[in-house]
Design a protein around this motif. Structure first.
Motif, PDB file in Angstrom:
ATOM      1  N   UNK A   1      42.322  42.424  50.332  1.00  0.00           N
ATOM      2  CA  UNK A   1      40.951  42.552  50.810  1.00  0.00           C
ATOM      3  C   UNK A   1      40.018  42.612  49.606  1.00  0.00           C
ATOM      4  N   UNK A   2      39.232  41.562  49.447  1.00  0.00           N
ATOM      5  CA  UNK A   2      38.349  41.484  48.286  1.00  0.00           C
ATOM      6  C   UNK A   2      37.170  42.430  48.343  1.00  0.00           C
ATOM      7  N   UNK A   3      36.991  43.118  49.458  1.00  0.00           N
ATOM      8  CA  UNK A   3      35.873  44.050  49.572  1.00  0.00           C
ATOM      9  C   UNK A   3      36.105  45.372  48.892  1.00  0.00           C
ATOM     10  N   UNK A   4      37.342  45.602  48.441  1.00  0.00           N
ATOM     11  CA  UNK A   4      37.637  46.853  47.722  1.00  0.00           C
ATOM     12  C   UNK A   4      38.708  46.582  46.676  1.00  0.00           C
ATOM     13  N   UNK A   5      38.317  46.607  45.417  1.00  0.00           N
ATOM     14  CA  UNK A   5      39.242  46.434  44.305  1.00  0.00           C
ATOM     15  C   UNK A   5      38.898  47.450  43.218  1.00  0.00           C
ATOM     16  N   UNK A   6      39.896  48.172  42.768  1.00  0.00           N
ATOM     17  CA  UNK A   6      39.738  49.060  41.618  1.00  0.00           C
ATOM     18  C   UNK A   6      40.593  48.449  40.515  1.00  0.00           C
ATOM     19  N   UNK A   7      39.990  48.049  39.415  1.00  0.00           N
ATOM     20  CA  UNK A   7      40.718  47.259  38.427  1.00  0.00           C
ATOM     21  C   UNK A   7      40.430  47.698  36.999  1.00  0.00           C
ATOM     22  N   UNK A   8      41.349  47.317  36.122  1.00  0.00           N
ATOM     23  CA  UNK A   8      41.168  47.532  34.690  1.00  0.00           C
ATOM     24  C   UNK A   8      40.680  46.208  34.091  1.00  0.00           C
ATOM     25  N   UNK A   9      39.447  46.140  33.619  1.00  0.00           N
ATOM     26  CA  UNK A   9      38.924  44.870  33.103  1.00  0.00           C
ATOM     27  C   UNK A   9      39.787  44.322  31.966  1.00  0.00           C
ATOM     28  N   UNK A  10      39.924  43.000  31.942  1.00  0.00           N
ATOM     29  CA  UNK A  10      40.753  42.348  30.930  1.00  0.00           C
ATOM     30  C   UNK A  10      40.412  40.872  30.893  1.00  0.00           C
ATOM     31  N   UNK A  11      40.032  40.384  29.734  1.00  0.00           N
ATOM     32  CA  UNK A  11      39.723  38.967  29.612  1.00  0.00           C
ATOM     33  C   UNK A  11      40.979  38.113  29.779  1.00  0.00           C
ATOM     34  N   UNK A  12      42.116  38.622  29.332  1.00  0.00           N
ATOM     35  CA  UNK A  12      43.358  37.857  29.480  1.00  0.00           C
ATOM     36  C   UNK A  12      43.745  37.724  30.951  1.00  0.00           C
ATOM     37  N   UNK A  13      43.535  38.782  31.738  1.00  0.00           N
ATOM     38  CA  UNK A  13      43.816  38.701  33.169  1.00  0.00           C
ATOM     39  C   UNK A  13      42.841  37.738  33.835  1.00  0.00           C
TER      40      UNK A  13
ATOM     41  N   UNK B   1      36.296  51.047  31.161  1.00  0.00           N
ATOM     42  CA  UNK B   1      37.739  51.211  31.314  1.00  0.00           C
ATOM     43  C   UNK B   1      38.180  50.860  32.727  1.00  0.00           C
ATOM     44  N   UNK B   2      37.305  51.100  33.697  1.00  0.00           N
ATOM     45  CA  UNK B   2      37.608  50.838  35.099  1.00  0.00           C
ATOM     46  C   UNK B   2      36.382  50.218  35.754  1.00  0.00           C
ATOM     47  N   UNK B   3      36.630  49.256  36.631  1.00  0.00           N
ATOM     48  CA  UNK B   3      35.562  48.667  37.435  1.00  0.00           C
ATOM     49  C   UNK B   3      35.999  48.701  38.898  1.00  0.00           C
ATOM     50  N   UNK B   4      35.085  49.076  39.769  1.00  0.00           N
ATOM     51  CA  UNK B   4      35.320  49.060  41.211  1.00  0.00           C
ATOM     52  C   UNK B   4      34.455  47.963  41.805  1.00  0.00           C
ATOM     53  N   UNK B   5      35.092  47.009  42.484  1.00  0.00           N
ATOM     54  CA  UNK B   5      34.314  45.983  43.166  1.00  0.00           C
ATOM     55  C   UNK B   5      34.269  46.309  44.649  1.00  0.00           C
TER      56      UNK B   5
ATOM     57  N   UNK C   1      32.408  69.314  28.874  1.00  0.00           N
ATOM     58  CA  UNK C   1      32.273  69.451  27.432  1.00  0.00           C
ATOM     59  C   UNK C   1      32.176  68.104  26.731  1.00  0.00           C
ATOM     60  N   UNK C   2      32.557  67.039  27.395  1.00  0.00           N
ATOM     61  CA  UNK C   2      32.476  65.704  26.825  1.00  0.00           C
ATOM     62  C   UNK C   2      31.746  64.800  27.807  1.00  0.00           C
ATOM     63  N   UNK C   3      31.229  63.707  27.274  1.00  0.00           N
ATOM     64  CA  UNK C   3      30.553  62.762  28.158  1.00  0.00           C
ATOM     65  C   UNK C   3      31.564  62.171  29.133  1.00  0.00           C
ATOM     66  N   UNK C   4      31.205  62.051  30.391  1.00  0.00           N
ATOM     67  CA  UNK C   4      32.145  61.513  31.379  1.00  0.00           C
ATOM     68  C   UNK C   4      32.381  60.025  31.189  1.00  0.00           C
ATOM     69  N   UNK C   5      33.527  59.563  31.645  1.00  0.00           N
ATOM     70  CA  UNK C   5      33.819  58.129  31.655  1.00  0.00           C
ATOM     71  C   UNK C   5      32.877  57.453  32.649  1.00  0.00           C
ATOM     72  N   UNK C   6      32.288  56.352  32.220  1.00  0.00           N
ATOM     73  CA  UNK C   6      31.375  55.609  33.091  1.00  0.00           C
ATOM     74  C   UNK C   6      32.150  54.476  33.758  1.00  0.00           C
ATOM     75  N   UNK C   7      32.247  54.538  35.062  1.00  0.00           N
ATOM     76  CA  UNK C   7      32.933  53.507  35.835  1.00  0.00           C
ATOM     77  C   UNK C   7      31.916  52.451  36.243  1.00  0.00           C
ATOM     78  N   UNK C   8      32.278  51.191  36.071  1.00  0.00           N
ATOM     79  CA  UNK C   8      31.410  50.116  36.513  1.00  0.00           C
ATOM     80  C   UNK C   8      31.639  49.821  37.988  1.00  0.00           C
ATOM     81  N   UNK C   9      30.575  49.801  38.764  1.00  0.00           N
ATOM     82  CA  UNK C   9      30.650  49.431  40.179  1.00  0.00           C
ATOM     83  C   UNK C   9      29.943  48.088  40.341  1.00  0.00           C
ATOM     84  N   UNK C  10      30.655  47.109  40.882  1.00  0.00           N
ATOM     85  CA  UNK C  10      30.100  45.767  40.993  1.00  0.00           C
ATOM     86  C   UNK C  10      30.093  45.284  42.437  1.00  0.00           C
TER      87      UNK C  10
END
Length: 287
Positions: free
Chosen positions: A258-270, A180-184, A62-71
């Motif tokens: 392991x830098x090959x898999x990270x699920x993170x909350x983007x933040x300029x302060x971090x 809101x979320x990025x997966x590297x 019923x609502x647009x889904x959250x778009x996760x960034x994959x990098x």
């Protein structure tokens, strides 16, 4: 009891061993050809669009889904004849597609957008990823090596791991604050199941009630995932990671991330905090 092997028996065993090696080698070669051909087919598919599915049809949502960034991160081009970039990029993107809301049978409720964090040295081979639907973001090191204050760290970081200081380009994933979320992920990985449970835990502190999940509220709130320190009861989860046991040694008190898999909350302060850590060369865990 010691068994004595006769010469003719030894020859027979050697012939069998050689035959097994040949068979295994052929199977490995065929598997490599299969993956390469799969990469080619998926590359063509992603260049021209996912067949009939790359649309905004999200089933009964019923609502647009959250778009996760994959990098992914591209630090160099390596061997110009190596097809692993094209194959890996196509297979990874397709696996994400199959486990997103764009494939209704996956059961996922999250959409995706693909990014490639490209070091300036890798610009020559980056267009291949762009053709497949990756948005190219040219990014240099978060901190120039010459600016690192710790002399020992400054000297060793350039030869550490596979890519030296270029590994730090991955940290630019924290700057994708439009998500809101990025997966590297590394280009030699693929997604086998939806990651909704992790996303739910980060956005809602626990999986949604509609999810048939093994990730319970207790996991999301109290699971010990931070170097032996339990999370506070009202803690929000800002990242998930795995440990790199392949790079561990008996002398290490803590196994690295392991830098090959990270699920993170983007933040300029971090991101800025990481810059400070690198600049000062504080690579020991002190808190």
């Amino acid at each position: 009891m010691v068994r004595i092997v006769r010469r003719d028996e030894g020859k027979r065993h050697r012939r069998v061993a050689v035959a097994k090696v040949v068979v295994v080698s052929v199977l490995v070669l065929l598997a490599g050809v299969h993956v390469s051909l799969l990469g080619r087919m998926l590359y063509a598919t992603h260049v021209h669009g996912e067949a009939g599915t790359d649309t905004n049809h999200y089933g009964t949502l019923e609502i647009d889904p959250v778009v996760v960034g994959y990098a992914v991160t591209l630090t160099s081009c390596g061997n110009a004849k190596d097809a692993s970039l094209t194959d890996g990029g196509a297979v990874l993107k397709h696996s994400i597609h199959l486990n997103s809301v764009r494939t209704p049978s996956s059961g996922s409720r999250y959409d995706y957008r693909m990014y490639a964090l490209v070091h300036p040295d890798a610009m020559a081979c980056a267009p291949k990823l762009q053709e497949m639907g990756y948005e190219l973001l040219v990014r240099d090191l978060p901190v120039p090596v010459a600016d690192i204050q710790n002399a020992e760290y400054r000297e060793k970081v350039v030869t550490n791991g596979c890519c030296g200081a270029s590994e730090f380009v991955k940290l630019h994933a924290y700057t994708l604050v439009q998500h809101d979320i990025v997966v590297h992920l590394d280009l030699d990985t693929l997604v086998l199941k939806p990651l909704d449970d992790l996303f739910d835990a980060m956005l809602h502190h626990s999986p949604s009630s509609s999810s048939s999940s093994s990730l319970t509220t207790e996991f999301a709130v109290t699971k010990d995932i931070e170097f032996g320190k339990p999370l506070p009861a009202n803690h929000r989860i800002d990242a998930f990671f795995t440990r790199d046991y392949n790079m561990a040694s008996k002398r290490m008190k803590h196994v690295g991330v392991q830098g090959g898999f990270l699920v993170l909350r983007p933040s300029l302060s971090v991101y800025e905090e990481f810059q400070t850590i690198i600049r000062e060369g504080r690579y020991h865990i002190d808190k």
